[in-house]
Design a protein around this motif. Structure first.
Motif, PDB file in Angstrom:
ATOM      1  N   HIS A  58      12.813  44.954 -36.765  1.00  0.00           N
ATOM      2  CA  HIS A  58      12.197  45.975 -36.089  1.00  0.00           C
ATOM      3  C   HIS A  58      11.912  45.241 -34.379  1.00  0.00           C
ATOM      4  CE1 HIS A  58       8.530  48.449 -34.510  1.00  0.00           C
ATOM      5  NE2 HIS A  58      10.070  49.571 -35.180  1.00  0.00           N
ATOM      6  N   ARG A  59      11.087  44.183 -34.740  1.00  0.00           N
ATOM      7  CA  ARG A  59      10.674  43.488 -32.773  1.00  0.00           C
ATOM      8  C   ARG A  59      12.271  43.323 -32.554  1.00  0.00           C
ATOM      9  NH1 ARG A  59       6.764  40.488 -31.272  1.00  0.00           N
ATOM     10  NH2 ARG A  59       5.881  41.697 -31.999  1.00  0.00           N
ATOM     11  N   MET A  60      13.784  42.593 -32.841  1.00  0.00           N
ATOM     12  CA  MET A  60      15.194  42.751 -32.500  1.00  0.00           C
ATOM     13  C   MET A  60      15.052  44.240 -31.929  1.00  0.00           C
ATOM     14  SD  MET A  60      18.113  41.159 -33.324  1.00  0.00           S
ATOM     15  CE  MET A  60      17.527  39.512 -31.665  1.00  0.00           C
ATOM     16  N   GLY A  61      14.416  44.986 -32.663  1.00  0.00           N
ATOM     17  CA  GLY A  61      15.062  46.405 -32.256  1.00  0.00           C
ATOM     18  C   GLY A  61      14.686  47.441 -31.634  1.00  0.00           C
ATOM     19  N   MET A  62      13.522  47.004 -31.244  1.00  0.00           N
ATOM     20  CA  MET A  62      12.556  47.506 -30.359  1.00  0.00           C
ATOM     21  C   MET A  62      12.555  46.936 -28.782  1.00  0.00           C
ATOM     22  SD  MET A  62      11.208  50.184 -31.259  1.00  0.00           S
ATOM     23  CE  MET A  62      10.171  50.801 -29.371  1.00  0.00           C
ATOM     24  N   THR A  63      12.556  45.826 -29.073  1.00  0.00           N
ATOM     25  CA  THR A  63      12.798  44.402 -27.675  1.00  0.00           C
ATOM     26  C   THR A  63      14.383  44.459 -27.341  1.00  0.00           C
ATOM     27  OG1 THR A  63      12.006  42.758 -28.789  1.00  0.00           O
ATOM     28  CG2 THR A  63      10.196  43.922 -28.002  1.00  0.00           C
ATOM     29  N   GLY A  64      15.378  44.200 -28.108  1.00  0.00           N
ATOM     30  CA  GLY A  64      16.221  43.666 -27.583  1.00  0.00           C
ATOM     31  C   GLY A  64      15.852  41.826 -27.503  1.00  0.00           C
ATOM     32  N   GLU A  65      14.812  40.964 -28.693  1.00  0.00           N
ATOM     33  CA  GLU A  65      15.216  40.035 -28.544  1.00  0.00           C
ATOM     34  C   GLU A  65      14.089  39.117 -29.554  1.00  0.00           C
ATOM     35  OE1 GLU A  65      15.387  37.788 -25.923  1.00  0.00           O
ATOM     36  OE2 GLU A  65      16.581  39.399 -24.446  1.00  0.00           O
ATOM     37  N   PRO A  66      14.658  38.480 -29.785  1.00  0.00           N
ATOM     38  CA  PRO A  66      13.844  38.228 -31.255  1.00  0.00           C
ATOM     39  C   PRO A  66      12.698  37.683 -31.182  1.00  0.00           C
ATOM     40  CG  PRO A  66      15.649  36.489 -30.415  1.00  0.00           C
ATOM     41  CD  PRO A  66      15.235  37.022 -29.633  1.00  0.00           C
ATOM     42  N   MET A  67      11.539  37.716 -32.630  1.00  0.00           N
ATOM     43  CA  MET A  67      10.053  37.554 -32.090  1.00  0.00           C
ATOM     44  C   MET A  67      10.117  36.249 -31.818  1.00  0.00           C
ATOM     45  SD  MET A  67       7.773  38.552 -35.848  1.00  0.00           S
ATOM     46  CE  MET A  67       7.822  40.193 -35.545  1.00  0.00           C
ATOM     47  N   VAL A  68       8.671  36.449 -30.666  1.00  0.00           N
ATOM     48  CA  VAL A  68       8.481  35.220 -29.997  1.00  0.00           C
ATOM     49  C   VAL A  68       7.821  34.498 -31.643  1.00  0.00           C
ATOM     50  CG1 VAL A  68       8.338  35.936 -27.850  1.00  0.00           C
ATOM     51  CG2 VAL A  68       6.437  35.898 -28.744  1.00  0.00           C
ATOM     52  N   ASP A  69       7.580  33.055 -30.936  1.00  0.00           N
ATOM     53  CA  ASP A  69       7.138  32.019 -32.142  1.00  0.00           C
ATOM     54  C   ASP A  69       5.516  32.895 -32.852  1.00  0.00           C
ATOM     55  OD1 ASP A  69       8.821  28.970 -30.690  1.00  0.00           O
ATOM     56  OD2 ASP A  69       9.480  30.194 -32.716  1.00  0.00           O
TER      57      ASP A  69
END
Lengths: 191, 191
Positions: free
Chosen positions: B159-170
């Motif tokens: 979901h994080r990737m879909g909404m931001t286009g980026e992997p979830m930050v640490d």
């Protein structure tokens, strides 16, 4: 339309067309799957001219987003405590994702967004922001924590739908509520 | 292939073709997005005959699943405690989803599966089961709880990737680990 972020434009009332298009969108997605539910097919099934649809929604993603906003309506913010509020919000979105076509449409537009920055922006600003802001205000939580809350709740529900083709059963929604409440209640020191 | 569920068929070694096809699949998905990364385009980019690919993978979904299995490899099951084990598993899959093309491919095949029962079965049996079973054994947890663990962890990350286009930050992966550990440690009375 139940979206709180758009004013109704002047001119002849359009709610009839929107209602037909939204209903047809969900049923077409439910029947054919997200990928094969093209705007052309939706227009044909709705008996609405393609030009009418393209004029209002410049892309399939934009149509799906407005359709979802209409299907979701406002997030319920009842509850005398943060835990009641969070619990009811989780159960509300779990139920929505379980409605025919809604879960498919949500998962579908989501996947398209992974590789489409413009669509991601529409999802984030138009679909997610109204709920994010409402939750921030109701919960008294900062943006980053509410974004995480949304990732966990929506992400878990969509993953279950993707893997099983079915909405998450009540017992597991209960587990999701329990897990989320434990984390977000402790973190802010409130209940 | 690093999949533990398939034996290498007899005959001429094929690892060279698989490696090229898997690498090209990820780069094509990364470059064009999941929808436009068709098997024909992947074959052309890999310099491999379409018939070779179709013979091994009867569908795009099947190819993507094997590609992901190869990219993931076995889940790390190190750690002297359940909490270490769960923590390392969460960080492992977070890192994998962050690799170019992997997150896109995972989200893409996932969305297709929402409306494709055959693909769901492939995802569930071929992609998810090896990891689910390994986690059940390592954690001493029943299937239903491990399925929920996977929904939460993978669902949140996608979901994080879909909404931001980026992997979830640490920092947010840390939060995910904390939330999951609190729930699964308490539930089983173990750490």
């Amino acid at each position: 339309m139940t979206s709180t972020t758009s004013a109704r434009p002047p001119g002849r009332p359009r709610s009839g067309v929107n209602d037909v298009v939204f209903a047809t969108t969900l049923s077409t997605v439910h029947e054919l799957g997200y990928a094969r539910a093209t705007v052309d097919r939706i227009a044909a099934a709705a008996g609405v001219a393609k030009t009418t649809i393209y004029r209002r929604w410049p892309s399939k993603g934009a149509l799906i987003v407005d359709c979802l906003l209409d299907a979701f309506g406002p997030v319920p913010l009842e509850g005398s405590s943060r835990t009641e509020l969070m619990s009811s919000a989780v159960r509300w979105i779990a139920a929505k994702i379980g409605e025919p076509g809604v879960g498919d449409a949500f998962a579908g537009v989501f996947s398209d967004a992974v590789s489409d920055p413009d669509l991601r922006e529409v999802l984030s600003r138009r679909l997610q922001d109204p709920y994010r802001i409402a939750l921030q205000e109701a919960l008294g939580e900062p943006e980053s924590r509410v974004l995480f809350f949304i990732d966990v709740v929506v992400g878990t529900l969509l993953h279950r739908m993707g893997m099983t083709g079915e909405p998450m059963v009540d017992a597991d929604v209960d587990a999701l509520v329990e897990m989320v409440l434990a984390y977000f209640s402790d973190g802010a020191g409130q209940t």
